[in-house]
Write an enzyme that holds these catalytic residues in place. Structure first.
Site, PDB file in Angstrom:
ATOM      1  N   CYS A  50       0.830  -1.242   0.016  1.00 17.84           N
ATOM      2  CA  CYS A  50       0.187   0.183   0.120  1.00 17.84           C
ATOM      3  C   CYS A  50       0.790   1.297  -0.137  1.00 17.84           C
ATOM      4  O   CYS A  50       1.716   1.244   0.440  1.00 17.84           O
ATOM      5  CB  CYS A  50      -0.635   0.085   1.372  1.00 17.84           C
ATOM      6  SG  CYS A  50      -0.095   0.058   2.777  1.00 17.84           S
ATOM      7  N   CYS A  53       2.171   2.341   3.103  1.00 20.71           N
ATOM      8  CA  CYS A  53       3.217   1.386   3.859  1.00 20.71           C
ATOM      9  C   CYS A  53       4.497   2.086   3.318  1.00 20.71           C
ATOM     10  O   CYS A  53       5.605   1.913   4.012  1.00 20.71           O
ATOM     11  CB  CYS A  53       3.311  -0.031   3.433  1.00 20.71           C
ATOM     12  SG  CYS A  53       1.619  -0.658   3.342  1.00 20.71           S
ATOM     13  N   ASP A 428      10.892  23.208 -34.194  1.00 21.91           N
ATOM     14  CA  ASP A 428      11.978  23.485 -34.890  1.00 21.91           C
ATOM     15  C   ASP A 428      11.877  22.781 -36.402  1.00 21.91           C
ATOM     16  O   ASP A 428      11.340  22.001 -36.724  1.00 21.91           O
ATOM     17  CB  ASP A 428      13.159  22.987 -34.270  1.00 21.91           C
ATOM     18  CG  ASP A 428      14.472  23.692 -34.324  1.00 21.91           C
ATOM     19  OD1 ASP A 428      14.358  24.775 -34.885  1.00 21.91           O
ATOM     20  OD2 ASP A 428      15.477  23.129 -34.147  1.00 21.91           O
TER      21      ASP A 428
HETATM   22  P1  ADP Z   1      16.946  26.927 -36.960  1.00 22.07           P
HETATM   23  O1  ADP Z   1      15.677  27.186 -36.653  1.00 22.07           O
HETATM   24  O2  ADP Z   1      16.771  26.589 -38.483  1.00 22.07           O
HETATM   25  O3  ADP Z   1      17.576  25.767 -36.336  1.00 22.07           O
HETATM   26  P2  ADP Z   1      19.126  28.646 -36.328  1.00 22.07           P
HETATM   27  O4  ADP Z   1      18.477  29.520 -35.225  1.00 22.07           O
HETATM   28  O5  ADP Z   1      19.873  27.636 -35.905  1.00 22.07           O
HETATM   29  O6  ADP Z   1      18.089  28.125 -37.330  1.00 22.07           O
HETATM   30  O7  ADP Z   1      19.913  29.322 -37.255  1.00 22.07           O
HETATM   31  C1  ADP Z   1      19.040  30.596 -37.970  1.00 22.07           C
HETATM   32  C2  ADP Z   1      19.810  30.759 -39.165  1.00 22.07           C
HETATM   33  O8  ADP Z   1      21.203  31.437 -38.930  1.00 22.07           O
HETATM   34  C3  ADP Z   1      20.075  29.826 -40.306  1.00 22.07           C
HETATM   35  O9  ADP Z   1      19.258  29.647 -41.167  1.00 22.07           O
HETATM   36  C4  ADP Z   1      21.294  30.362 -40.960  1.00 22.07           C
HETATM   37  O10 ADP Z   1      20.959  31.224 -41.862  1.00 22.07           O
HETATM   38  C5  ADP Z   1      22.034  31.274 -40.099  1.00 22.07           C
HETATM   39  N1  ADP Z   1      23.169  30.646 -39.293  1.00 22.07           N
HETATM   40  C6  ADP Z   1      23.438  30.230 -38.073  1.00 22.07           C
HETATM   41  N2  ADP Z   1      24.630  29.425 -37.742  1.00 22.07           N
HETATM   42  C7  ADP Z   1      25.179  29.401 -39.038  1.00 22.07           C
HETATM   43  C8  ADP Z   1      26.332  29.110 -39.613  1.00 22.07           C
HETATM   44  N3  ADP Z   1      27.331  28.450 -38.700  1.00 22.07           N
HETATM   45  N4  ADP Z   1      27.042  28.991 -40.734  1.00 22.07           N
HETATM   46  C9  ADP Z   1      25.873  29.700 -41.501  1.00 22.07           C
HETATM   47  N5  ADP Z   1      24.628  30.306 -41.185  1.00 22.07           N
HETATM   48  C10 ADP Z   1      24.467  30.152 -39.881  1.00 22.07           C
HETATM   49 MG    MG Z   2      18.562  25.079 -34.868  1.00 15.54          MG
END
Ligand code: ADP
Ligand code: MG
Length: 735
Positions: A50, A53, A428
């Site tokens: 239970c 317990c 995402d």
């Molecule tokens: P998601 O929502 O697709 O995960 P992120 O927030 O990770 O997107 O990144 C947003 C945007 O920033 C990407 O679509 C890209 O345009 C740019 N970006 C981020 N990191 C990089 C990188 N290392 N090289 C090139 N572009 C980048």
């Molecule tokens: Mg991302």
């Protein structure tokens, strides 16, 4: 088999690194400071029948000097004690035994037949005595003999109950055993022998059945962790040797033959095969493995023999970690359970109080003592909130256990409850709704720049970055350029949600989204044709530029929508998710392309903090909202969601840690299964709570009018407890 695994048989000890959180628990304040290096001992407690317990065991252990805190989860059968290093595990186990419960060894899954346990035997013997007594009663046999049989039934069946009751009294805990014992003794005192014996027999039988049902489920969940072989074939140079799994160290090489289970996590170094990874991922479709592939302990090797280089000890293997997480999760309480606990702490004393009043007041006013005393006894039995208290933990254990079989790790009762209530999901894009393996499909450079040169520079920067887009650019470079052509980067920094910057060959370069360049005050008109072309194709633009020349090249990256995404979205909708929003930092055009294909809404061009705001807005609108992603990025967005779902968690520790619900496989339909399962659990929770409260309520109202007999009260109690238990276990046992 060359040897047996020498597990520490009783309880396991691990040091607790983080400071202990002081929660409301009824321990006596022990002299120890809770921040010092406390040890943690986990003991599997057997025979708890239970939830009350569990509290008795808890208090019995917490009373020991040096024990800081003890928590017992009834449904998972686990005691968790935090204590000073001077307290030995043996002391804690003794306290458990003294309270009338057994301590199970970590390895005891294979139980003997239930009917051979002392508990079952005593129930059967007591029942026989009881039936003999009844028979004599009907046939008008001698009274002495009849009562003799009843007393024997009470003695045999009641012994474990009285013993447990004593422990309850010592711990000042009005648990079910105490209440039942009072009712039995009271019944006997007023000469209601048959009634007293029926209470014992029904109570003992009901409990035995319940323990049996729950133990089986506990065992089935634990069995998961014990899939791994005890011995392995170790290869040292040209010598092959069979050794105990636990002596193998990372770096050792094992020979795994076709049809064998992998004993440890590792990496294939020779050979190729297919592997059934269902213990980890819940998916039995074989996965191809070649040199360089990861394999997990517990999974089953298919048709090929392989050499595996071990990457983790048995203790830290993925399977062990997962099963530990599952057990920890099962030991947590759902919010509704905490509510019920609080309710019972009031309910039981109140009903016992009413019983006391009933036994004393009406007789003083001229009522018949026997009649009122009997009614009071019935109330004592009703005072146990047994079914109610048991209804939630059993459901949580069963739901989390069922999920783990599907490769879904729900990290606790709260996550289970929340996931069952979700109305909205933020998802995402990259890697969740899309494959997450973007490829460079075009490079458009300004007239005066060489395409290859642009790729070389961008890849040099992206080599240090962890974004999927970075990986795509690097992959393209590896394909098109010679080895060793990528220059070194200095002063590298990654700019979250935007891109990265660094110095290559003496020049400062910037790579990333159009937004990043706009924020830096760049003029994008020189590359507007290129951007338009990329947008037209629904691809993600990545711009490369430097201080002197400004932006000079645009990469178009394409990431395919997952094949099963449509189907998954449809089943999410079907299971009652009303709003699904894709959140992405990506540009408008590629975001729109994906969202339109899937028929969901979207928000593009979001910075990490804007994703947080978007999730918060959803939570505000619907009360509870989930966030789905890979868990590596976007940690803040996960934190602000009611439930964070992380996909493809099997390989990454971070993901396992971040998630509230971790999907071992990188598989969208599993998300729908996880939510569907949580909903079912939620329904079962509600049914269980409603049924137990309704029945209790009716009985409390009827008892003072003498409409409830003792045996009826016990029978209903046991029946309801058993019913809610089986209803909860249904989640687990359903295929
Ligand atoms: P998601 O929502 O697709 O995960 P992120 O927030 O990770 O997107 O990144 C947003 C945007 O920033 C990407 O679509 C890209 O345009 C740019 N970006 C981020 N990191 C990089 C990188 N290392 N090289 C090139 N572009 C980048
Ligand atoms: Mg991302």
């Amino acid at each position: 088999m060359s040897g047996r695994k020498m597990l520490p048989v009783l309880g396991q000890r691990e040091a607790v690194a983080e400071p202990v959180v002081e929660e409301a628990c009824e321990n006596e304040p022990s002299g120890k400071s809770s921040t010092g290096g406390l040890d943690r001992t986990i003991v599997r407690v057997g025979g708890m029948d239970c939830a009350g317990c569990a509290a008795t065991v808890e208090k019995s252990v917490a009373r020991l000097p040096g024990v800081d805190r003890a928590t017992v989860n009834f449904a998972s059968g686990r005691l968790d004690a935090l204590h000073g290093p001077e307290v030995e595990a043996g002391r804690i186990e003794k306290a458990v035994r003294d309270a009338g419960y057994s301590v199970e060894s970590a390895g005891a899954v294979e139980r003997g037949s239930f009917w051979k346990t002392p508990r079952a035997v005593s129930v059967v013997v007591a029942t026989v005595f009881f039936v003999l007594g009844l028979a004599l009663g009907f046939s008008g046999g001698p009274d002495v003999l009849r009562v003799g049989f009843y007393v024997a039934a009470i003695g045999v069946g009641g012994l474990p109950i009285f013993r447990a009751a004593l422990a309850g009294v010592r711990a000042f805990n009005l648990d079910m055993n105490v209440l039942m014992s009072l009712a039995v003794v009271g019944g006997a005192a007023i000469g209601e022998w048959a009634e007293a014996a029926s209470v014992v027999v029904l109570f003992a039988a009901g409990n035995a059945l319940q323990v049996f049902a729950i133990d089986r489920t506990r065992g089935a969940v634990r069995a998961l962790a014990r899939l791994t072989p005890d011995t392995v074939l170790l290869k040292r140079g040209s010598v092959e040797e069979e050794v105990l799994t636990e002596v193998v160290r990372p770096g050792d090489t094992l020979i795994v033959r076709p049809g064998e289970r992998f004993a440890l996590d590792g990496e294939v170094v020779e050979g190729a095969t297919t592997v059934d990874e269902s213990p980890i991922t819940g998916e039995s479709v074989p996965v191809e493995k070649a040199v360089g592939s990861e394999v997990y302990s517990g999974s089953l090797n298919g048709g090929g023999g392989v050499l595996v280089r071990v990457t983790a000890t048995a203790e830290s293997s993925t399977l062990q970690r997962i099963s530990r997480l599952v057990e920890d999760a099962q030991a947590t309480k759902a919010p509704v359970e905490r509510l019920i606990d609080r309710f019972s702490r009031v309910y039981t004393p109140v009903v016992v109080g009413i019983a006391a009043v009933l036994a004393v007041v009406p007789p003083l006013a001229g009522g018949d003592f026997g009649t009122w005393f009997y009614r009071a006894l019935a109330l004592l039995i009703i005072a146990c909130p047994c079914a109610l208290v048991i209804s939630t933990p059993v459901t949580v254990v069963s739901g989390i256990g069922a999920a783990s079989r599907l490769g879904i790790l729900i990290k606790g009762g709260e996550a289970l409850e929340n996931a069952g209530h979700l109305k909205a999901l933020a998802m995402d894009k990259t890697g969740t709704l899309t494959e997450g393996r973007p490829v460079v499909s075009r490079i458009i450079a300004r007239n005066d720049v060489d395409e290859r040169e642009a790729l070389r520079l961008a890849a040099a920067l992206e080599r240090r970055s962890e974004h999927p887009l970075a990986f795509a650019i690097l992959t393209a470079a590896r394909k098109r350029l010679e080895d060793g052509e990528l220059p070194e980067v200095g002063g590298f920094s990654s700019i979250a949600g935007r891109g990265a910057e660094g110095t290559v060959e003496g020049r400062r370069y910037l790579v990333g989204s159009p937004r990043l360049f706009r924020e830096r005050g760049s003029d994008l008109t020189t590359i507007s044709d290129a951007l338009a072309a990329v947008e037209e194709a629904g691809e993600t633009p990545v711009i490369l530029g430097n201080e002197a020349a400004g932006p000079f090249a645009v990469f178009g990256l394409a990431d395919a929508v997952r094949e099963d995404a449509r189907e998954a979205i449809a089943s999410l909708r079907a299971s009652g998710i009303r709003e699904i929003v894709m959140l992405t930092g990506d540009a408008e055009a590629p975001a729109r392309r994906v969202a339109e294909e899937l028929g969901i809404s979207y928000r593009a061009g979001l910075l990490p903090e804007q994703k947080v705001a978007a999730v918060e807005k959803l939570v505000g609108k619907y009360g509870r909202a989930g966030m789905v992603g890979d868990g590596v990025n976007d940690a803040p967005a996960f934190a602000s969601a009611s439930v964070g779902f992380v996909m493809g968690a099997a390989g990454t520790d971070v993901a396992l840690e971040t998630a509230d619900v971790a999907l071992m496989q990188d598989d969208l339909p599993k998300l729908a299964s996880a939510i569907e399962l949580s909903r079912r659990a939620e329904r079962v929770l509600k049914q269980n709570i409603a049924v137990s409260i309704a029945i209790k309520g009716v009985f409390v109202l009827l008892a003072p009018f003498g409409l409830i007999t003792l045996w009826l009260a016990v029978l209903t109690d046991m029946g309801t407890s058993l019913a809610v238990t089986l209803n909860g276990l249904r989640l687990f046992n359903r295929k």
